[in-house]
Motif scaffolding. Structure first.
Motif, PDB file in Angstrom:
ATOM      1  N   ALA A   1     -10.273   9.713  14.956  1.00 44.77           N
ATOM      2  CA  ALA A   1     -10.309  10.876  15.854  1.00 44.77           C
ATOM      3  C   ALA A   1     -11.271  11.945  15.365  1.00 44.77           C
ATOM      4  O   ALA A   1     -11.711  12.795  16.125  1.00 44.77           O
ATOM      5  N   GLN A   2     -11.590  11.921  14.070  1.00 43.63           N
ATOM      6  CA  GLN A   2     -12.459  12.954  13.510  1.00 43.63           C
ATOM      7  C   GLN A   2     -13.927  12.522  13.487  1.00 43.63           C
ATOM      8  O   GLN A   2     -14.782  13.301  13.094  1.00 43.63           O
TER       9      GLN A   2
ATOM     10  N   GLN B   1     -26.650  17.198  10.731  1.00 44.68           N
ATOM     11  CA  GLN B   1     -25.275  16.703  10.755  1.00 44.68           C
ATOM     12  C   GLN B   1     -24.811  16.315   9.343  1.00 44.68           C
ATOM     13  O   GLN B   1     -23.667  16.559   8.968  1.00 44.68           O
TER      14      GLN B   1
ATOM     15  N   GLU C   1     -18.219   8.935  28.480  1.00 44.19           N
ATOM     16  CA  GLU C   1     -17.372   9.327  27.342  1.00 44.19           C
ATOM     17  C   GLU C   1     -15.887   9.183  27.670  1.00 44.19           C
ATOM     18  O   GLU C   1     -15.076   8.818  26.830  1.00 44.19           O
TER      19      GLU C   1
ATOM     20  N   ARG D   1     -10.871  19.667  21.526  1.00 40.26           N
ATOM     21  CA  ARG D   1      -9.992  20.275  20.514  1.00 40.26           C
ATOM     22  C   ARG D   1     -10.690  21.459  19.834  1.00 40.26           C
ATOM     23  O   ARG D   1     -10.061  22.493  19.578  1.00 40.26           O
TER      24      ARG D   1
ATOM     25  N   TYR E   1      -9.975   9.669  20.691  1.00 37.58           N
ATOM     26  CA  TYR E   1     -11.304   9.797  21.279  1.00 37.58           C
ATOM     27  C   TYR E   1     -12.302  10.028  20.156  1.00 37.58           C
ATOM     28  O   TYR E   1     -12.002  10.735  19.208  1.00 37.58           O
ATOM     29  N   PRO E   2     -13.475   9.477  20.303  1.00 36.55           N
ATOM     30  CA  PRO E   2     -14.480   9.736  19.263  1.00 36.55           C
ATOM     31  C   PRO E   2     -14.947  11.188  19.320  1.00 36.55           C
ATOM     32  O   PRO E   2     -14.909  11.810  20.382  1.00 36.55           O
ATOM     33  N   ARG E   3     -15.366  11.695  18.184  1.00 38.93           N
ATOM     34  CA  ARG E   3     -15.935  13.042  18.151  1.00 38.93           C
ATOM     35  C   ARG E   3     -17.272  13.026  18.889  1.00 38.93           C
ATOM     36  O   ARG E   3     -18.051  12.092  18.743  1.00 38.93           O
ATOM     37  N   THR E   4     -17.491  14.051  19.663  1.00 40.10           N
ATOM     38  CA  THR E   4     -18.766  14.145  20.382  1.00 40.10           C
ATOM     39  C   THR E   4     -19.377  15.503  20.110  1.00 40.10           C
ATOM     40  O   THR E   4     -18.717  16.394  19.583  1.00 40.10           O
ATOM     41  N   TRP E   5     -20.619  15.674  20.493  1.00 37.88           N
ATOM     42  CA  TRP E   5     -21.340  16.886  20.116  1.00 37.88           C
ATOM     43  C   TRP E   5     -21.389  17.955  21.181  1.00 37.88           C
ATOM     44  O   TRP E   5     -21.761  19.075  20.918  1.00 37.88           O
ATOM     45  N   ASP E   6     -21.058  17.594  22.447  1.00 34.06           N
ATOM     46  CA  ASP E   6     -21.207  18.643  23.462  1.00 34.06           C
ATOM     47  C   ASP E   6     -19.869  18.983  24.091  1.00 34.06           C
ATOM     48  O   ASP E   6     -18.870  18.380  23.782  1.00 34.06           O
TER      49      ASP E   6
ATOM     50  N   ARG F   1     -21.271  26.061  12.228  1.00 38.15           N
ATOM     51  CA  ARG F   1     -21.714  25.401  13.462  1.00 38.15           C
ATOM     52  C   ARG F   1     -23.237  25.213  13.456  1.00 38.15           C
ATOM     53  O   ARG F   1     -23.750  24.157  13.855  1.00 38.15           O
TER      54      ARG F   1
ATOM     55  N   ILE G   1      -6.030  15.163  22.337  1.00 40.97           N
ATOM     56  CA  ILE G   1      -7.236  15.313  23.167  1.00 40.97           C
ATOM     57  C   ILE G   1      -8.486  15.031  22.336  1.00 40.97           C
ATOM     58  O   ILE G   1      -8.419  15.038  21.101  1.00 40.97           O
ATOM     59  N   PRO G   2      -9.614  14.811  22.988  1.00 42.87           N
ATOM     60  CA  PRO G   2     -10.840  14.512  22.239  1.00 42.87           C
ATOM     61  C   PRO G   2     -11.263  15.666  21.340  1.00 42.87           C
ATOM     62  O   PRO G   2     -10.950  16.829  21.604  1.00 42.87           O
ATOM     63  N   ALA G   3     -12.012  15.292  20.302  1.00 45.73           N
ATOM     64  CA  ALA G   3     -12.405  16.284  19.293  1.00 45.73           C
ATOM     65  C   ALA G   3     -13.212  17.427  19.885  1.00 45.73           C
ATOM     66  O   ALA G   3     -13.025  18.577  19.503  1.00 45.73           O
ATOM     67  N   ASN G   4     -14.108  17.107  20.836  1.00 50.59           N
ATOM     68  CA  ASN G   4     -14.963  18.182  21.358  1.00 50.59           C
ATOM     69  C   ASN G   4     -14.163  19.184  22.182  1.00 50.59           C
ATOM     70  O   ASN G   4     -14.487  20.360  22.242  1.00 50.59           O
TER      71      ASN G   4
ATOM     72  N   GLN H   1     -17.574  10.410  14.826  1.00 50.94           N
ATOM     73  CA  GLN H   1     -18.365   9.912  15.950  1.00 50.94           C
ATOM     74  C   GLN H   1     -18.387   8.389  15.882  1.00 50.94           C
ATOM     75  O   GLN H   1     -18.279   7.794  14.806  1.00 50.94           O
TER      76      GLN H   1
END
Lengths: 297, 643
Positions: A237-238, B334, A171, B494, A292-297, B327, B489-492, A240
């Motif tokens: 950025a928002q 999703q 990632e 953020r 950065y792409p949105r990620t889930w973890d 959440r 910074i990355p979304a996760n 995936q």
């Protein structure tokens, strides 16, 4: 810059306070509450209408001004003394207790209907603009899609080209090579994919999405809605990477039911590019914008 | 006499015991496995097995599959215009039932808390005041309770007649719970009547504690009732306990405990408390504005303050519960999450932002107006404009949408779909910074309110002030810095920033308030709180607060319900009615407004009924008892009273 806007607002506040302080010092009294309210509204209008550039849409301007009007009213009515001082000229005008206020009342009672009439006329006057459409910008994606005969499960799939030096999915690889040169022959595989993605982008996508990826390509304004601006923090950025893949592969014609008014001019790129080429373009877009792409973890 | 008193106590305890045991009635079906559906039809040797869509375990098919309905299966009322759409009738009745249900669940919570405060208050005059306050509100809730029951019956008839296929399927699954629901309703009614009619008979000593326990029991019944009703709607959103055809697999615990059940339970319990506080505050405002005497004005002013405090206190944890729910929605599907926050329903969240902002403004405006009741509060008037400025700047960011509504020419002038300046305010990073700023400034207003009529005398006054100043300063700086940092910074990562931002806000709230309270120890009063002298304008802020809550409930309830799109039960039972489409935002908003108006008309009717039943009576004194006055504890007074 958004920070500049907030600083302009802070500057306006202190200008007001300093002006009032100066008037009190020199003339023994500051600006009356009624005129404080009027001046605050005028100042807010000037900032929102003329200082913010490019100009904000009318719908947002009205929203902002509505809020400011409400706040000014609340601020001036927090204490009885302030409220009475604010009301005083209005009440005196309505009563017309002195020749001066009689004149003001007459002018007001003529001016208000004229302004209301002018506003109504302006509102009703036929305009030749296309109507405003509320768009669903990020409609929910399907659980899976078929591209070139294979199924892609959007919640699980990963870009095959977001890989580290060992070739494993990573990632954060983008983070390490943001400043690197993709044209360096000794560069890592990830940078090679980025470069190839860039080539595909400039052969196919930049006509609409622009050579700065800001959605202002040479054809951009022939379309409504105009192409996505990837440099904006609210797009790539928002999302995936699989979401972006779905949009690129299926294009405007593949928008789901909730993606009305389905007006996107984006072609379904699966008809023109391979799966790998689409993934490489997406890697290039993220690398180029630095998002950065949105990620889930 | 003594024997009589003893037998009374014994009877009270016995009654409490029976009520307590009946608490466990809801668990009865969990001990019984449903008979296999297949058994009912000639009992095959081995039951057919199915796989749970959520829990993924195997279970015997024990119910019919979800029916595949056709357009003709949906009766269409013979009414003019949009009223043909039976969904709208269900919408209105369902929303009204929910409003009143929420009201009658929340008011007993409020009464229970207030009664306990009264019990624990040493000053007899103040204790009486709290007790009277709780009694006044339970009386209102009694009428609302009947209205809730009527609306509930009406809702069931509407379902049966307008969505027969869907309701029959839902009832086939939840039948045992529906029976328990009815029994619990009876138990709650009985407890409520005992609680209300026994109020004055159980006013003293041990019996008063029994009465307070009844209040707790009443709330337990109410909460379980609500949780059962929640299980039906959470099943519709995130089914569990059934296979992909919608056939029940015999495990009631799975059916009940679907993915979204608990988040919805928690969010609704807190939401009810906020709503109930708002409604009773509105009642206080209504009484304040119609008061004829100084004493009445003083009492209802105080009542409004307590109710407002309760509503706002409950409001603080509500966003966290909402965040958890959202959440869990994302985790479950999703697509549902994106439809809510980024897709079809995203614009409704802008409306939510406007309403939440208006709540903050209402509270701050009320507190600053409230300072007018206190001598010495003039010192803080100059701070008002800075707080308003800060909250306004944050609110502007908070309500700015990411995708703007604009004409073609405006779009060209901007040069893109997103504005290069205000477009940056449309993303979560900015929103988190904005909402925390509003919260911190609201807490600061409350801290100022606490000090309004006090001269701090503790030795560590300067140190305490410096601590508070630093705490609020650091919290704001940390909040803004993280809001800006979030863009890079990355979304996760953020998403994780909201935790330190909220931590700063909560530190200001709990630690800041605690330090402030500690500094008040032995503080010199600059004058009592002159209850009843607050401006009439402030009461409209209370109305605004209550109406905002009502509108918010209608809005977010619609959002939660319509996220299923064209499913009765998500991915199991399709909605094939002629109106299986999502309404335009304008139409939906008008429907919400109609619901809000209907509810408030009903509520005013309930308020006036309460007036009819009680007639004119003496309100409790707002003057402190001589004991409290000499101890300098409270500093309550009414305007014009002798000092």
């Amino acid at each position: 810059m958004p920070i500049e806007l907030i600083l302009v607002e802070v500057f306006a506040l202190f200008l007001f306070l300093a002006g009032n302080y100066f008037l009190k010092k020199v003339y023994g009294r500051g600006v009356s509450k009624f005129f404080q309210g009027v001046l605050l509204l005028i100042a807010a209008y000037i900032i929102f209408k003329y200082i913010i550039f490019p100009p904000i849409p009318a719908a947002l301007l009205y929203t902002y001004m509505g809020l400011i009007t409400l706040v000014v009213f609340l601020l001036l009515s927090t204490t009885d003394q302030s409220w009475n001082e604010f009301k005083d000229p209005i009440v005196k005008t309505l009563e017309g207790g002195s020749p001066r206020f009689k004149t003001i009342r007459m002018v007001t009672f003529v001016l208000v209907p004229v302004l209301a009439g002018y506003g109504s006329y302006n509102y009703m006057y036929p305009k030749y603009q296309e109507p405003i459409e509320l768009r669903t910008v990020h409609p929910a994606p399907p659980a899976s899609i078929q591209v070139h005969g294979s199924e892609l499960i959007l919640q699980k799939a990963r870009s095959p080209f977001r890989v580290n030096e060992k070739g494993d999915y990573d990632e954060k690889v983008e983070d390490r090579y943001l400043k690197a040169n993709p044209f360096d022959d000794k560069g890592v595989a990830y940078l090679k994919y980025v470069r190839e993605g860039g080539e595909i982008f400039f052969q196919n996508c930049h006509f609409c999405h622009g050579d700065n990826l800001n959605g202002a390509g040479m054809f951009a304004f022939a379309f409504n809605p105009i192409p996505a601006n990837f440099t904006d923090p609210g797009t790539l950025a928002q999302l995936q990477q699989t979401f972006v893949f779905w949009r690129v592969a299926k294009g405007g014609i593949g928008l789901p039911r909730e993606g009305f008014p389905w007006a996107s001019a984006m072609p379904p790129w699966e008809k023109h590019l391979t799966t790998d080429e689409i993934w490489k373009v997406i890697e290039f877009e993220y690398w180029h914008t630095g998002y950065y792409p949105r990620t889930w973890d | 006499m003594k024997a009589l008193k003893k037998s009374k106590n014994f009877l009270s305890l016995a009654l409490l015991g029976i009520l307590f045991l009946s608490l466990f009635s809801f668990a009865i079906p969990l001990f019984f496995q449903s008979k296999a559906y297949a058994d009912e039809a000639a009992a095959p040797a081995a039951p057919v097995m199915g796989k749970d869509v959520y829990y993924k375990n195997e279970g015997p098919v024990s119910g019919p599959p979800a029916p595949k309905l056709k357009v003709g299966d949906y009766p269409m009322p013979n009414l003019p215009g949009v009223a043909k759409e039976s969904r709208l009738i269900v919408w209105v009745i369902g929303q009204q039932h929910l409003y009143f249900g929420s009201f009658v669940l929340a008011v007993p919570i409020f009464c229970m808390v207030i009664e306990l405060i009264g019990l624990l208050t040493k000053d007899p005059v103040a204790s009486k005041r709290y007790d009277q306050l709780a009694y006044d509100f339970i009386k209102i809730s009694l009428t609302a309770y009947s209205v809730t029951a009527i609306l509930g019956g009406l809702l069931i008839f509407t379902f049966i007649t307008m969505y027969p296929g869907f309701f029959a399927y839902l009832a086939s699954l939840f039948r045992p719970f529906m029976h328990i629901y009815a029994l619990l309703f009876l138990a709650e009614s009985g407890t409520l009547y005992l609680y209300y009619y026994g109020w004055h008979r159980m006013e003293e000593g041990f019996l008063k504690w029994v009465h307070a326990t009844l209040g707790i029991l009443l709330n337990v019944f109410g909460t379980i009732l609500m949780m059962l009703a929640n299980s039906w709607l959470s099943y519709m959103m995130s089914p569990a306990g059934v296979d992909e055809k919608g056939q029940f697999l015999g495990n009631y615990a799975h059916l009940l405990h679907s993915a979204l059940w608990n988040p919805i339970n928690v969010h609704r319990i807190i939401g009810n408390m906020v709503f109930g506080g708002g409604i009773v505050a509105a009642y206080s405002a209504y009484k304040f504005l119609s008061s004829k005497t100084k004493e009445e004005k003083a009492y209802y002013d105080w009542m409004g303050y307590i109710s407002m405090f309760f509503a706002v206190g409950s409001l603080i944890p509500l966003p966290f519960a909402g965040y958890w729910l959202m959440r869990e929605v994302y985790a479950y599907r999703q697509q549902m999450g994106i439809t809510l926050m980024g897709g079809l329903l995203a614009w409704l969240f802008i409306l939510q932002a406007v309403l939440i902002g208006s709540l903050f403004f209402s509270v701050i405006y009320y507190l600053f107006n409230g300072m007018q009741r206190m001598k010495g509060a003039e010192r803080y008037e100059k701070i008002t404009k800075y707080i308003f400025f800060g909250v306004t700047a944050a609110f502007l960011v908070w309500l700015t949408p990411h995708t703007l509504v604009m004409t073609g020419s405006e779009l060209k002038a901007i040069g893109g779909q997103q504005h290069p300046v205000v477009g940056n305010f449309g993303v979560m990073s900015a929103k988190n910074g904005a909402v925390n700023t509003m919260l911190i400034l609201t807490v600061l207003t409350f801290v100022i309110y606490q000090r309004a009529n006090k001269e701090i005398t503790v030795k560590w006054k300067n140190f305490g002030n410096a601590m508070l100043f630093t705490m609020f300063g650091v919290a704001l700086a940390n909040n803004w810095w993280l809001a800006i940092y979030g863009y890079y910074i990355p979304a996760n990562v953020r998403v994780g920033l909201s935790v330190p931002q909220v931590a700063g806000t909560l530190t200001c709230l709990f630690v800041g308030t605690a330090i402030n309270v500690a500094m008040m120890k032995g503080a010199k009063s600059t004058g009592p709180v002159l209850w009843g002298t607050i401006s009439n304008r402030s009461q409209f802020a209370i109305f605004a607060l209550a109406v905002s809550f009502t509108w918010l409930m209608a809005l977010m309830g619609y959002v939660r319900s319509s996220v299923r799109l064209f499913w009765h039960v998500m991915e199991i039972m399709r909605d094939n009615s002629p109106w299986a489409f999502t309404h335009p935002i304008g139409f939906a908003s008008n429907m919400m407004s109609v619901n809000v108006i209907i509810f408030w008309i009903f509520t005013l009717f309930v308020f006036s009924l309460a007036e009819l039943s009680s007639g004119h009576r003496e309100v409790p004194s707002m003057e402190d008892s001589p004991v409290a006055k000499t101890a300098g504890r409270h500093g309550h007074a009414i305007a014009g009273a002798s000092e």
